[in-house]
Design a protein around this motif. Sequence first.
Motif, mmCIF file in Angstrom:
data_model
loop_
_atom_site.group_PDB
_atom_site.id
_atom_site.type_symbol
_atom_site.label_atom_id
_atom_site.label_comp_id
_atom_site.label_asym_id
_atom_site.label_seq_id
_atom_site.Cartn_x
_atom_site.Cartn_y
_atom_site.Cartn_z
ATOM 1 N N LEU A 60 0.844 -1.199 0.000
ATOM 2 C CA LEU A 60 0.000 0.000 0.000
ATOM 3 C C LEU A 60 0.874 1.241 0.000
ATOM 4 C CD1 LEU A 60 -2.650 -0.891 2.736
ATOM 5 C CD2 LEU A 60 -2.977 -0.888 0.261
ATOM 6 N N GLY A 90 -6.681 7.035 -10.346
ATOM 7 C CA GLY A 90 -5.579 6.094 -10.305
ATOM 8 C C GLY A 90 -4.843 6.022 -8.981
ATOM 9 N N SER A 91 -5.313 6.726 -7.964
ATOM 10 C CA SER A 91 -4.575 6.754 -6.703
ATOM 11 C C SER A 91 -4.863 5.524 -5.844
ATOM 12 C CB SER A 91 -4.883 8.044 -5.940
ATOM 13 O OG SER A 91 -6.252 8.114 -5.636
ATOM 14 N N GLY A 92 -5.818 4.708 -6.259
ATOM 15 C CA GLY A 92 -6.055 3.455 -5.534
ATOM 16 C C GLY A 92 -7.109 3.551 -4.447
ATOM 17 N N ARG A 109 4.428 5.027 -11.569
ATOM 18 C CA ARG A 109 3.562 5.616 -12.590
ATOM 19 C C ARG A 109 4.293 6.766 -13.281
ATOM 20 N NH1 ARG A 109 -1.780 4.638 -10.719
ATOM 21 N NH2 ARG A 109 -1.775 2.430 -10.248
HETATM 22 P P1 ADP Z 1 -9.010 5.068 -8.387
HETATM 23 O O1 ADP Z 1 -8.519 5.832 -7.207
HETATM 24 O O2 ADP Z 1 -8.958 5.885 -9.640
HETATM 25 O O3 ADP Z 1 -10.350 4.451 -8.144
HETATM 26 P P2 ADP Z 1 -8.151 2.380 -8.531
HETATM 27 O O4 ADP Z 1 -8.597 1.989 -7.199
HETATM 28 O O5 ADP Z 1 -8.966 1.956 -9.699
HETATM 29 O O6 ADP Z 1 -7.947 3.938 -8.597
HETATM 30 O O7 ADP Z 1 -6.646 1.903 -8.715
HETATM 31 C C1 ADP Z 1 -5.930 2.122 -9.897
HETATM 32 C C2 ADP Z 1 -4.988 0.975 -10.180
HETATM 33 O O8 ADP Z 1 -3.899 1.009 -9.277
HETATM 34 C C3 ADP Z 1 -5.629 -0.372 -10.003
HETATM 35 O O9 ADP Z 1 -5.210 -1.184 -11.074
HETATM 36 C C4 ADP Z 1 -5.090 -0.872 -8.676
HETATM 37 O O10 ADP Z 1 -5.022 -2.278 -8.632
HETATM 38 C C5 ADP Z 1 -3.735 -0.245 -8.637
HETATM 39 N N1 ADP Z 1 -3.242 0.034 -7.278
HETATM 40 C C6 ADP Z 1 -3.934 0.491 -6.233
HETATM 41 N N2 ADP Z 1 -3.153 0.656 -5.144
HETATM 42 C C7 ADP Z 1 -1.906 0.308 -5.539
HETATM 43 C C8 ADP Z 1 -0.639 0.250 -4.859
HETATM 44 N N3 ADP Z 1 -0.498 0.609 -3.581
HETATM 45 N N4 ADP Z 1 0.425 -0.162 -5.594
HETATM 46 C C9 ADP Z 1 0.296 -0.525 -6.888
HETATM 47 N N5 ADP Z 1 -0.858 -0.509 -7.559
HETATM 48 C C10 ADP Z 1 -1.964 -0.106 -6.903
#
Ligand code: ADP
Length: 701
Positions: A271, A301-303, A454
Amino acid sequence: MPSGFLDTPIEYLKGVGPKRAALLKSEINVFTFNDLLHYFPFRYIDKSKIHRVADINPELSYVQLKGCISKLKVVGKPRAKRLTAIFSDESGSIELVWFKGFKWLEGKFKPDVEYIVFGKPAIFNNKYNIAHPEVDVPDKDVQALGMTLQGHYSCTENLRSRGLSSRNISKLMTALLLKASKNIPETLSPWIIDKLGLISREEAFQNIHFPKNNELLRRAQARLKFEELFFIQLRLLKQRLGRIAEVQGHVFEKVGPYVNEFYKQHLSFELTEAQKKVIREIRTDLGSRRQMNRLLQGDVGSGKTLVALMSMLIALDNDFQACMMAPTEILARQHFTTISRMTEPMGVRVDLLTGSTKAAKRKDIHEELESGKLQLLVGTHALLEENVKFKNLGLVVIDEQHRFGVAQRARLYYKNIIPPHILVMTATPIPRTLAMTLYGDLDFSVIDELPPGRKPVKTFHFFESRRLRLFGFMEEQIKLGRQIYIVYPLIHESEKLDLKDLMDGFESITRAFPLPQYAISMVHGKLKQEVKEFEMQRFIKGETQIMVATTVIEVGVDIPNASVMVIENAERFGLSQLHQLRGRVGRASDQSYCILMSGNKLSEEARVRLKTMLDTTDGFMIAETDLRLRGPGDLAGTQQSGILDLKIANLLRDEKILKYARDLATDILKDDPGLELPENKNLNQTLRLINKNQPDWGSIG
Ligand code: ADP
Ligand code: MG
């Protein structure tokens, strides 16, 4: 305090009467004396400042001239007629132009009268002219009173044509203020007025309409802006305190096997620090006795999905159910796929409920929800339906919140006797000032960091003439194994023309990228759900290389291998939409690209929008620019709020005042949460009045 006076219906004001009253009501929402009092000038003209024709230069945004009008004549071709006149003072002359209202105007000007002409000079055929100037005879009253600043009120065409020009509104205001003196109650406590060095409310209204001088105008504006923002904040914060005191929340005491197992075994990456911080904040809320109402902001894309999932697992660990609501079916399905993939191995019962869920399946879901067997439900608006009942709903996550109205959220709130905790997630970065006003009673979390590795999306702007280059570039990218989105504007799904653009576009792409070498998906709102889903799946699985779509893919869609976003007619999209669309790429470590295609003719605003996209990928900066360009009223999702019906304050320019107002309101409520102390009597009374007159907009996030 005879505050009843200000509630007097507007028809009782001298000079109004029933006809004008009807007009004031329908055109500018002025129903009472009080409404008129709050109809502020939008501009002040320094009446002492008279320009000379000879001094007009391009720097001047407006000029005020004094002189005579002559030689009126209608010129131009039959379909493009205009009325021109010559205005002269002792220094020279300039042309005045009108494009309508000829008949009325022609009879209006007398050759031997001196007029005041006000307007914006423009250059036409290498000469200055003024189009649709405001023309007045010099105002004796204004001169006699020694006033130099005159307020100008905005008037609709209807008002003007029926005799309610800015000047006439000004006259009504004079009549009102004459009667109103001593009837304008003070709303702020004397100690606040002292502390901030404000002028009284009565003096403020006098000077906002008829400023005695610049200094008093400034002080009147400051006083009224402060007051406006202060009561919004006081109200929101008081509601929040009330909610904390009254609304008990479920207590999620423990973090148990679901969270632990997920964290240790099913999480394929580390995370980010920001994600960890936010999860801690949420855990603290969930463990306290108060009901959580938290807004989670995080750029595209922030997860955020992961944070939502971990929060929901906390609910499950405490034997509660959780649900997650998304604004579109595509997005709900995507969340369902991700979440079930990650949680089903742990034995979690997850399901999906949308508008297209079949009746039999629906029935199963309803039963399992009520029995408690179904632990986690993902869905669309369908979750809000009356017959969706939970055994014990503990947490609601609302994704991409700006698509939902306040009322809809409220319906989720009532799905349990003890309201569930609510986590609202948005990728639309809301400028801080706006957030403070709009969501003043929510708590905030921000994910201010992207997952590592990224690369910022590279953005280009191409005119139509470079389409072949675009196709060449697409070809290269496909050779590298990447996938491409091409998005067409389809603002209203009913617009036939847009749909035709999309179809034409699809055809030309199909010609440029023919089978069997290439395969193309297409998705738009008019397609049946099954077809949409089928096309999405083909793209997700990599069976197609290009996805031609409308903005149905705007939010949330997460397909990391897609690394090129082409936006057709980019000039037709708003900034936040462009940002959202660009956020669909750059979701993995590949270099991603966003190509903005546009026609050659661009409005000034469109130019700024496209340039902003080229200049920055920072969602907050983009949101600030968006707010500046469009004003808060148009910002996604805020239309229905009514909170932003600000009469005088401006969320961008008055950020300092807003912050101060919020801090002061916080301090006051800390010492006197019920506003019961004598020193806060005025505040209490004012707030009661506001609560009585305005629908309840702030009680739920
Ligand atoms: P959003 O905030 O736009 O909803 P998402 O939850 O869809 O973003 O996450 C974007 C992408 O990043 C997804 O493919 C997710 O699996 C990936 N992701 C989320 N957290 C991390 C992390 N800590 N490290 C790497 N990839 C991550
Ligand atoms: Mg998302």
